[in-house]
Design a protein around this motif. Structure first.
Motif, PDB file in Angstrom:
ATOM      1  N   ASN A 287       0.826  -1.211   0.000  1.00  0.00           N
ATOM      2  CA  ASN A 287       0.000   0.000   0.000  1.00  0.00           C
ATOM      3  C   ASN A 287       0.862   1.264   0.000  1.00  0.00           C
ATOM      4  OD1 ASN A 287      -2.331  -1.480  -0.019  1.00  0.00           O
ATOM      5  ND2 ASN A 287      -2.795  -1.217   2.149  1.00  0.00           N
ATOM      6  N   GLN A 290       2.241   1.740  -3.462  1.00  0.00           N
ATOM      7  CA  GLN A 290       1.211   2.225  -4.382  1.00  0.00           C
ATOM      8  C   GLN A 290       0.967   3.715  -4.209  1.00  0.00           C
ATOM      9  OE1 GLN A 290       1.357  -0.469  -6.469  1.00  0.00           O
ATOM     10  NE2 GLN A 290      -0.807  -0.077  -6.843  1.00  0.00           N
ATOM     11  N   ARG A 291       0.936   4.166  -2.962  1.00  0.00           N
ATOM     12  CA  ARG A 291       0.740   5.594  -2.715  1.00  0.00           C
ATOM     13  C   ARG A 291       1.927   6.405  -3.210  1.00  0.00           C
ATOM     14  NH1 ARG A 291      -1.521   3.513   2.170  1.00  0.00           N
ATOM     15  NH2 ARG A 291       0.508   3.755   3.215  1.00  0.00           N
ATOM     16  N   ARG A 295      -0.526   5.538  -7.407  1.00  0.00           N
ATOM     17  CA  ARG A 295      -1.513   4.582  -7.940  1.00  0.00           C
ATOM     18  C   ARG A 295      -2.669   4.335  -6.997  1.00  0.00           C
ATOM     19  NH1 ARG A 295       2.687  -0.025 -10.305  1.00  0.00           N
ATOM     20  NH2 ARG A 295       3.729   1.320 -11.839  1.00  0.00           N
ATOM     21  N   GLY A 296      -2.925   5.272  -6.130  1.00  0.00           N
ATOM     22  CA  GLY A 296      -4.039   5.115  -5.196  1.00  0.00           C
ATOM     23  C   GLY A 296      -3.553   4.622  -3.857  1.00  0.00           C
ATOM     24  N   ALA A 297      -4.500   4.175  -3.052  1.00  0.00           N
ATOM     25  CA  ALA A 297      -4.194   3.768  -1.678  1.00  0.00           C
ATOM     26  C   ALA A 297      -3.826   2.299  -1.561  1.00  0.00           C
ATOM     27  CB  ALA A 297      -5.390   4.068  -0.780  1.00  0.00           C
ATOM     28  N   ALA A 300      -7.674  -1.605  -0.086  1.00  0.00           N
ATOM     29  CA  ALA A 300      -8.518  -0.880   0.849  1.00  0.00           C
ATOM     30  C   ALA A 300      -9.262  -1.837   1.771  1.00  0.00           C
ATOM     31  CB  ALA A 300      -9.517  -0.020   0.092  1.00  0.00           C
TER      32      ALA A 300
END
Length: 300
Positions: A287, A290-291, A295-297, A300
């Motif tokens: 995660n 990705q952050r 590329r988002g969180a 989730a």
């Protein structure tokens, strides 16, 4: 739907061909495939896969494209190599068969949980084939499929939702852990590999593993991504290792108590502990990456 079902059939055929290839290349000290009886357990595993697939076939998580193939290759390679590194005699667990401490179980759980059941299944099945081959142990189809089921079950939250039935599954893990520990405390199992009774510590492992899963699930509270991977990782190991251990009742002629207490507990118990501790670290690192890459969180 028909195309995805055909893709899964091809995937299963690839797994079978890799089993056969590993058997042909296994040295004289390893276990090679004999006859065709082993295909029965591959077929039973395939039936279980297709039952889950047809129940949720409309979900895009079952699609296998170029990206999924890349993840499969990476996951299987990591699981195979790290399994080999921990399959040595230093890490063998007293049991009725060849069981080693396997922190590498984190890979099928992680790849399934993050990238879906198809990636998880291939990572577990092919990674186990590779790890056992590199170690020189040979080929054990029921355990290969069982490891594949670990990755597949760990990937089900992608389809069902990460929060769905989480408390029920946590309770299930607790019940299984308590029941197995109580059974183990009242039953003596001799180990043919070690010439004596199994380690008394193994009697406590299911209870310790279940307690850790329950504690971490509620300690993480609203962090569903991490709480869910811990619980689903435990459920995945119960299902996958359970499949392999139950198969050995017929394959090796073990009584149910020997298969479940002398094989399932020493294999699944440490797996659950490793998955509960290590997989959240991988998910957290994924995660964060990705952050960082924008590329988002992540998960989730």
């Amino acid at each position: 739907m028909a195309r995805k079902a055909l893709t899964w059939l091809i995937l299963l055929i690839v797994v079978v061909l890799l089993m056969a290839l590993a058997s042909l290349m296994t040295g004289p000290e390893g276990v090679r495939l004999q006859g065709f009886g082993w295909l029965l357990w591959v077929a039973i595993g395939a039936v279980l896969v297709y039952i889950v697939y047809f129940a949720t076939a409309d979900h895009p998580a079952w699609q296998i494209g170029t990206r999924e193939v890349v993840y499969m290759a990476i996951g299987a390679a990591l699981y195979g190599v790290f399994s080999y590194l921990f399959n040595g005699t230093v890490f063998v667990v007293p049991s009725v068969s060849q069981v080693a401490l396997r922190p590498a179980i984190v890979f099928p759980v992680f790849f399934g949980y993050v990238f879906g059941p198809a990636v998880g299944f291939f990572t577990g099945a092919v990674g186990n084939i590779l790890g056992d081959f590199l170690t020189g142990w040979g080929v054990f189809p029921a355990w290969d499929i069982g490891n594949g089921l670990i990755g597949l079950v760990a990937g089900l939250p992608v389809i069902l939702g990460r929060e769905r039935a989480l408390n029920i599954l946590t309770g299930l893990v607790a019940v299984v852990g308590v029941a197995l520990s109580l059974w183990a405390m009242t039953t003596e199992i001799e180990s043919p590999f070690f010439g004596g009774p199994l380690s008394p510590l193994m009697r406590w492992v299911p209870l310790i593993g279940a307690a850790l899963v329950v504690a971490l699930r509620f300690a993480l509270g609203r962090n569903i991504a991490l709480a869910s991977v811990i619980v689903w990782g435990a459920v995945a190991n119960i299902v996958g290792i359970g499949f392999a251990a139950i198969a050995d009742i017929w394959i090796n002629g073990y009584p149910p108590a020997v298969a479940l207490l002398g094989e399932f507990v020493p294999a699944a118990g440490p797996n659950i502990l490793h998955a509960a501790i290590l997989t959240p670290l991988l998910v957290g690192a994924y995660n964060a990456l990705q952050r960082q890459l924008g590329r988002g969180a992540g998960v989730a």
